[in-house]
Design a protein around this motif. Structure first.
Motif, mmCIF file in Angstrom:
data_model
loop_
_atom_site.group_PDB
_atom_site.id
_atom_site.type_symbol
_atom_site.label_atom_id
_atom_site.label_comp_id
_atom_site.label_asym_id
_atom_site.label_seq_id
_atom_site.Cartn_x
_atom_site.Cartn_y
_atom_site.Cartn_z
ATOM 1 N N ASN A 171 47.544 31.611 50.996
ATOM 2 C CA ASN A 171 46.809 30.224 50.268
ATOM 3 C C ASN A 171 46.113 29.646 51.369
ATOM 4 O OD1 ASN A 171 48.125 31.322 48.033
ATOM 5 N ND2 ASN A 171 49.439 29.700 47.787
ATOM 6 N N GLY A 172 44.946 29.025 51.259
ATOM 7 C CA GLY A 172 44.184 28.223 52.055
ATOM 8 C C GLY A 172 43.918 28.916 53.409
ATOM 9 N N GLN A 173 43.934 30.318 53.598
ATOM 10 C CA GLN A 173 43.651 30.810 55.033
ATOM 11 C C GLN A 173 42.490 30.508 55.630
ATOM 12 O OE1 GLN A 173 45.366 34.709 55.261
ATOM 13 N NE2 GLN A 173 44.208 35.143 57.055
ATOM 14 N N PHE A 174 41.422 30.211 54.842
ATOM 15 C CA PHE A 174 39.980 29.976 55.447
ATOM 16 C C PHE A 174 39.703 28.791 54.938
ATOM 17 C CE2 PHE A 174 40.709 34.545 54.868
ATOM 18 C CZ PHE A 174 40.306 35.080 56.097
ATOM 19 N N ASP A 175 38.742 28.184 55.672
ATOM 20 C CA ASP A 175 38.191 26.762 55.308
ATOM 21 C C ASP A 175 37.109 26.805 54.409
ATOM 22 O OD1 ASP A 175 39.586 25.192 57.421
ATOM 23 O OD2 ASP A 175 38.328 26.397 58.745
ATOM 24 N N THR A 176 36.320 27.899 54.385
ATOM 25 C CA THR A 176 35.191 28.362 53.482
ATOM 26 C C THR A 176 35.136 29.775 53.339
ATOM 27 O OG1 THR A 176 33.904 26.368 54.336
ATOM 28 C CG2 THR A 176 32.559 28.262 53.364
ATOM 29 N N ILE A 177 34.843 29.950 52.204
ATOM 30 C CA ILE A 177 34.445 31.320 51.787
ATOM 31 C C ILE A 177 33.103 31.611 50.965
ATOM 32 C CG2 ILE A 177 35.107 33.407 50.188
ATOM 33 C CD1 ILE A 177 38.108 32.043 49.917
ATOM 34 N N ILE A 178 32.314 32.586 51.483
ATOM 35 C CA ILE A 178 30.769 32.905 50.906
ATOM 36 C C ILE A 178 31.395 34.056 50.074
ATOM 37 C CG2 ILE A 178 30.013 33.832 53.123
ATOM 38 C CD1 ILE A 178 27.358 32.873 51.777
ATOM 39 N N CYS A 179 30.617 34.212 48.934
ATOM 40 C CA CYS A 179 30.779 35.407 48.021
ATOM 41 C C CYS A 179 29.491 35.566 47.587
ATOM 42 C CB CYS A 179 31.731 35.308 46.884
ATOM 43 S SG CYS A 179 31.962 36.887 45.994
ATOM 44 N N PHE A 180 28.859 36.564 48.321
ATOM 45 C CA PHE A 180 27.286 36.628 48.248
ATOM 46 C C PHE A 180 26.779 37.879 47.638
ATOM 47 C CE2 PHE A 180 23.073 37.174 49.934
ATOM 48 C CZ PHE A 180 22.280 36.155 49.356
ATOM 49 N N ARG A 181 26.127 37.955 46.356
ATOM 50 C CA ARG A 181 25.502 39.152 45.780
ATOM 51 C C ARG A 181 26.758 39.991 45.263
ATOM 52 N NH1 ARG A 181 19.816 39.600 45.730
ATOM 53 N NH2 ARG A 181 20.473 41.541 44.870
ATOM 54 N N LEU A 182 27.658 39.593 44.597
ATOM 55 C CA LEU A 182 28.867 40.208 43.830
ATOM 56 C C LEU A 182 29.010 39.881 42.554
ATOM 57 C CD1 LEU A 182 31.091 42.441 43.994
ATOM 58 C CD2 LEU A 182 32.594 40.527 44.671
ATOM 59 N N PHE A 183 28.902 38.725 42.196
ATOM 60 C CA PHE A 183 29.404 38.122 41.011
ATOM 61 C C PHE A 183 28.489 38.639 39.892
ATOM 62 C CE2 PHE A 183 29.917 34.698 37.957
ATOM 63 C CZ PHE A 183 31.586 34.511 37.783
ATOM 64 N N HIS A 184 27.364 38.895 40.070
ATOM 65 C CA HIS A 184 26.272 39.430 39.001
ATOM 66 C C HIS A 184 26.632 41.054 38.548
ATOM 67 C CE1 HIS A 184 24.410 40.658 42.995
ATOM 68 N NE2 HIS A 184 23.948 41.640 42.231
ATOM 69 N N HIS A 185 27.831 41.660 39.349
ATOM 70 C CA HIS A 185 28.136 42.943 38.864
ATOM 71 C C HIS A 185 29.479 42.847 37.906
ATOM 72 C CE1 HIS A 185 25.845 45.329 41.725
ATOM 73 N NE2 HIS A 185 26.031 44.507 42.982
ATOM 74 N N PHE A 186 29.978 41.625 37.890
ATOM 75 C CA PHE A 186 31.170 41.511 36.882
ATOM 76 C C PHE A 186 30.684 41.678 35.639
ATOM 77 C CE2 PHE A 186 33.232 38.962 40.480
ATOM 78 C CZ PHE A 186 33.561 39.840 41.307
ATOM 79 N N PRO A 187 31.313 42.788 34.530
ATOM 80 C CA PRO A 187 30.797 42.985 33.488
ATOM 81 C C PRO A 187 31.472 41.927 32.414
ATOM 82 C CG PRO A 187 32.575 44.689 34.088
ATOM 83 C CD PRO A 187 32.160 43.722 35.082
ATOM 84 N N ASN A 188 32.589 41.186 32.669
ATOM 85 C CA ASN A 188 33.152 40.630 31.764
ATOM 86 C C ASN A 188 33.765 39.197 32.524
ATOM 87 O OD1 ASN A 188 36.208 41.107 32.158
ATOM 88 N ND2 ASN A 188 35.382 43.243 31.816
ATOM 89 N N PRO A 189 34.211 38.185 31.400
ATOM 90 C CA PRO A 189 34.769 36.914 31.863
ATOM 91 C C PRO A 189 36.153 37.029 32.477
ATOM 92 C CG PRO A 189 33.787 36.800 29.756
ATOM 93 C CD PRO A 189 33.755 38.174 30.058
ATOM 94 N N LYS A 190 36.776 37.852 32.135
ATOM 95 C CA LYS A 190 38.236 38.207 32.674
ATOM 96 C C LYS A 190 38.267 38.689 33.990
ATOM 97 C CE LYS A 190 42.381 41.196 32.141
ATOM 98 N NZ LYS A 190 43.117 42.284 31.556
ATOM 99 N N ILE A 191 37.430 39.630 34.548
ATOM 100 C CA ILE A 191 37.098 39.898 35.893
ATOM 101 C C ILE A 191 36.566 38.690 36.792
ATOM 102 C CG2 ILE A 191 36.012 41.183 37.547
ATOM 103 C CD1 ILE A 191 35.920 43.502 35.541
ATOM 104 N N ARG A 192 35.576 37.941 36.130
ATOM 105 C CA ARG A 192 35.091 36.838 36.747
ATOM 106 C C ARG A 192 36.100 35.813 37.039
ATOM 107 N NH1 ARG A 192 30.507 36.766 32.149
ATOM 108 N NH2 ARG A 192 29.560 38.729 32.668
#
Length: 213
Positions: free
Chosen positions: A108-129
């Motif tokens: 928990n809280g291991q990183f100050d900032t996370i960038i998640c770039f060009r992945l979220f649009h691959h998630f097919p449903n709200p459960k995974i998102r």
């Protein structure tokens, strides 16, 4: 624990696909790094940053060159191999980990900032998102920068029109900012600012969220 569904964006990056992804067109690369620069103007350069998924390492290297302490992570073994070699060759070797965004091994809280770039649009449903966002928020001490595809753009409208005319459905899923924001709010994060590559024209956005509790 492995993720719940093997959607195409999770499994498609074998050796051949990973190599093809590495060589982005120069114009696209420049535009996407410019977008990331706008976001990271709000992020102190002293921050420990997790780049997940790291893909071919282009975001990891870009941020490392700006002084951020970057850890790269991805689910694809082929992408990890390319990233390790790319960072080594570029003179910025760093930690490169195999991680499943739905079940991260970080604390928990291991990183100050996370960038998640060009992945979220691959998630097919709200459960995974929802699950992915909860994991990103869990391991972030302060910020999460998440890219998503907006449905309110010319690009997205063209995709919907193509499907309406009987064409092949896209495997890229556009998500309204309000939906994205709801996932973060449930984890105690608030929207700082939403950045668009080209407002209303291009579908790619990056939203920056900050921990509030």
């Amino acid at each position: 624990m492995q993720g719940s569904v093997d959607y195409r964006g999770r499994t498609k990056y074998d050796a051949t696909t990973a190599r093809a992804y590495k060589d982005r067109p120069r114009r696209q690369q420049a535009a996407e790094m410019a977008l990331i620069n706008r976001v990271f103007k709000l992020v102190p350069s002293s921050h420990k940053v997790l780049d997940l998924p790291c893909g071919a390492g282009r975001v990891s290297l870009h941020l490392a060159e700006q002084g951020y302490q970057v850890t790269a992570a991805d689910y694809s073994d082929s992408m990890l191999e390319i990233t390790r070699a790319f960072l080594q060759e570029s003179g910025h070797p760093g930690e490169v980990d195999k991680q499943d965004i739905e079940a991260l091994s970080y604390s928990n809280g291991q990183f100050d900032t996370i960038i998640c770039f060009r992945l979220f649009h691959h998630f097919p449903n709200p459960k995974i998102r929802r699950k992915a966002v909860s994991e990103l928020c869990r391991v972030s001490a302060r910020y999460v920068a998440l890219s998503y595809f907006s449905p309110f753009s010319v690009t997205s409208m063209k995709r919907r029109l193509r499907v309406g005319l009987g064409g092949r459905a896209s495997e890229k899923y556009a998500t309204p900012l309000a939906e994205v924001e709801s996932y973060f709010q449930s984890q105690g994060f608030a929207l700082v600012r939403d950045f668009a590559r080209i407002p209303l024209l291009h579908t790619l956005h990056v939203a920056l969220f900050e921990r509030t509790r």
